[in-house]
Design an enzyme around this catalytic site. Structure first.
Site, PDB file in Angstrom:
ATOM      1  CE  LYS A   1      -3.902  -2.365   2.183  1.00  0.00           C
ATOM      2  NZ  LYS A   1      -4.866  -2.394   3.312  1.00  0.00           N
TER       3      LYS A   1
ATOM      4  CG  PHE B   1     -14.800  -0.456   5.311  1.00  0.00           C
ATOM      5  CD1 PHE B   1     -13.909  -0.972   4.372  1.00  0.00           C
ATOM      6  CD2 PHE B   1     -15.693  -1.324   5.926  1.00  0.00           C
ATOM      7  CE1 PHE B   1     -13.899  -2.314   4.064  1.00  0.00           C
ATOM      8  CE2 PHE B   1     -15.687  -2.680   5.616  1.00  0.00           C
ATOM      9  CZ  PHE B   1     -14.790  -3.178   4.679  1.00  0.00           C
TER      10      PHE B   1
ATOM     11  NE  ARG C   1      -6.296 -14.450   3.479  1.00  0.00           N
ATOM     12  CZ  ARG C   1      -6.692 -13.190   3.303  1.00  0.00           C
ATOM     13  NH1 ARG C   1      -6.443 -12.564   2.158  1.00  0.00           N
ATOM     14  NH2 ARG C   1      -7.326 -12.564   4.260  1.00  0.00           N
TER      15      ARG C   1
ATOM     16  NE  ARG D   1      -2.587  -7.169   6.336  1.00  0.00           N
ATOM     17  CZ  ARG D   1      -3.554  -7.928   5.819  1.00  0.00           C
ATOM     18  NH1 ARG D   1      -3.970  -9.016   6.476  1.00  0.00           N
ATOM     19  NH2 ARG D   1      -4.086  -7.612   4.654  1.00  0.00           N
TER      20      ARG D   1
ATOM     21  CG  ASN E   1      -3.887  -3.784   6.530  1.00  0.00           C
ATOM     22  OD1 ASN E   1      -3.671  -3.337   5.395  1.00  0.00           O
ATOM     23  ND2 ASN E   1      -4.861  -4.636   6.779  1.00  0.00           N
TER      24      ASN E   1
ATOM     25  CG  HIS F   1      -5.396  -6.528  -0.559  1.00  0.00           C
ATOM     26  ND1 HIS F   1      -6.516  -6.807   0.192  1.00  0.00           N
ATOM     27  CD2 HIS F   1      -5.667  -6.957  -1.822  1.00  0.00           C
ATOM     28  CE1 HIS F   1      -7.424  -7.382  -0.588  1.00  0.00           C
ATOM     29  NE2 HIS F   1      -6.937  -7.479  -1.809  1.00  0.00           N
TER      30      HIS F   1
END
Length: 558
Positions: A423, A470, A498, A518, A528, A531
């Protein structure tokens, strides 16, 4: 294995000398991916080849081939080398070679050669007199002028300075600082130190890439008596000259002096010479059910002590058919049925091991397939150390050859793709740490691009939460800067990514998964750090939206 079928349709398979000789009868351009059996063809280049095949639409002039060096006499100089090699054959003559998966260079070479073939077919130009490349084993001394320099002369040291590491931009240097200022500057932050070498492919002058119609017409008139021109051999740039021409020297210190380079390499990379000589090999290893249940930790400690790296591992309960395949060497023995019964009685542990000369070292370590032979010939082998009284076979298994290892690894650890996103709020330094962690965990980054995700692009990744309250906050966060979007490939990629990311809430991640990404880099549930796709189906769908030319090869695990 649908991906393999597509690969064969795109690239013809050449795995013998007779097929190689037959391939040389192709008309037009043939692009040859030379590979070793243990590592397979270069998958990273296949989307480019597929794209060119569709765009150029020249089935009669453009052919793609994968050629296995291990079984083709002509390709003997390429054996035991892990770097991808691409050869270019025009009407049966090998005229060019590119080392490494250099997509822009390969793309340019193919496009230029096909354009030439079109002009030749239309009578617009005379076929150039290409000099055919002679394959020479670079390990052989006195191999000719092309290899007359020693290996050390091909390497230089490049130091990417701290400010360039921070900003990722070239800087205009107005003046050279004095030594004290220079020392302070060079110790002010992280530098990247590289050892690089120059490929064999000559780089054309950028000015020559765009033809001048008026100049071509003038030259044609002046030289109308000559059907074929003798090409002028251009001086090959040194690495220093090339990097300066590309403006790389603005943010790098470059050392190309042979004596100084060797000195720096010895200091900064003390194991460099040993690393160059490594012959890394992968092999499949198996702990049969009883050994796995009773002495797994003991065996894994031995594997670690012997210098193996465990790339992948999984517990698996074999079907009867799988057990019979793995134990086929015992099929004529009286105890074969007992072997199959034991092999299917509970979970075995399958491992992918990597080491210098790994396949043979593992075979020597575990010993013969039967306890009786092991006691006679290799009493110190693992076969004897971990023998079971009621089963006279080796409780450990290893692949018989590099070719078998590759097939077995693909079967028990089928490749899977997942989509990953770093991100915008992640700093450049943190991003580098995440990328390093991704590679160290065994992922291959098969696609990557940096992009600011507007609403349309974000929907391709976050479509399942589009209607949530959100979602606007997510869009706002993504618009703050560029994200890094990647396709990660390995066995069990979706679940492993993951697991590496950790829980969505960074505070929860610090408690439940303190080593996760994270936990280290997340600021909040929204910011966080990373993704990833939740399922194989979601991964395939999202990848196809973000990377249209990429074909995911997700397979259900065995």
């Amino acid at each position: 294995m649908a991906g393999k079928k597509r690969e064969i349709q795109l690239q013809a398979v050449v795995n013998s000398q007779s097929l190689w000789d037959e391939m040389l009868q192709n008309k037009g351009l043939t692009v040859i991916d030379v590979y070793q059996a243990w590592c397979g063809p270069c998958k990273a280049m296949q989307p480019l080849f597929r794209k060119l095949k569709n765009e150029l639409n020249e089935d009669e002039l453009l052919h793609f081939v994968v050629a296995e060096a291990d079984n083709i006499v002509t390709l003997q100089p390429f054996r035991d080398k892990c770097e991808p090699v691409f050869l270019f054959s025009v009407n049966g003559k090998i005229i060019a070679r590119i080392n490494g998966a250099n997509a822009p260079l390969v793309n340019k070479k193919i496009t230029n050669l096909i354009n030439e073939e079109k002009k030749i077919a239309a009578g617009e130009m005379v076929r150039p007199q290409y000099r055919e490349i002679v394959f020479v084993d670079s390990d052989v001394e006195d191999a000719g002028e092309a290899h007359s320099e020693s290996a050390e002369q091909l390497y230089i040291i490049v130091i990417i300075k701290p400010d360039a590491v921070m900003t990722r931009k070239s800087l205009e240097i107005k003046k050279k600082p004095d030594f004290q200022d220079f020392v302070l500057f060079m110790t002010s932050g992280v530098s990247h130190i590289l050892v690089i070498s120059q490929g064999d492919e000559e780089q054309p002058d950028l000015k020559e890439t765009e033809p001048d119609p008026e100049m071509e017409a003038k030259e044609a008139d002046e030289d109308h008596h000559e059907e074929v021109r003798t090409p002028v051999k251009k001086k090959h740039d040194s690495l220093q000259e090339y990097l300066e021409r590309q403006h790389v020297s603005q943010f790098c210190d470059i050392e190309e002096n042979l004596t100084d380079t060797n000195h720096f390499i010895d200091i900064l990379f003390p194991d460099f010479k040993n690393m160059k000589n490594l012959k890394l090999e992968k092999t499949l290893a198996f702990l049969r059910p009883r050994l796995f249940q009773e002495k797994r930790e003991h065996v894994l400690k031995i594997i670690e002590d012997e210098g193996f790296k465990i790339l992948m591992q999984r517990q698996i309960i074999l079907s009867e058919e799988e057990a019979q395949t793995l134990c086929r060497e015992y099929e004529n023995e009286d105890y074969f049925e007992n072997v199959i019964e034991q092999m299917t009685s509970g979970p075995s542990l399958a491992l992918v091991l990597l080491r210098d000369c790994g396949l043979q070292h593992w075979k020597n370590l575990i010993g013969p397939s039967s306890v009786e032979k092991a006691k006679e010939h290799l009493p110190e082998s693992l076969c004897v150390r971990f023998a079971m009284e009621d089963l006279p076979i080796n409780q450990l298994y290893g692949s018989d050859s590099l070719e078998e290892a590759e097939k077995e690894i693909q079967y028990f650890f089928p490749s899977q793709d997942t989509l990953a996103l770093i991100k915008p709020h992640v700093t450049h330094e943190q991003r580098e740490e995440i990328l390093k962690l991704i590679r160290e965990t065994g992922f291959e980054i098969t696609q990557m691009k940096e992009v600011v995700l507007n609403e349309e692009e974000a929907e391709k990744i976050y479509s399942k939460i589009k209607g949530r309250d959100f979602y606007q906050d997510v869009l706002q966060m993504l618009s703050e800067g560029p994200s890094l979007v990647m396709v990660l490939t390995k066995w069990n990629a979706v679940s492993d990514w993951r697991r590496l990311m950790g829980p969505i809430d960074p505070d929860e991640a610090k408690l439940l998964s303190p080593d996760s990404i994270r936990a280290h880099f997340g600021r909040s549930t929204l910011k966080n750090a990373v993704h990833g796709s939740s399922t194989i189906y979601e991964a395939m769908e999202t990848i196809s939206r973000m990377f249209e030319d990429f074909i995911p090869e997700n397979h259900e695990g065995n």
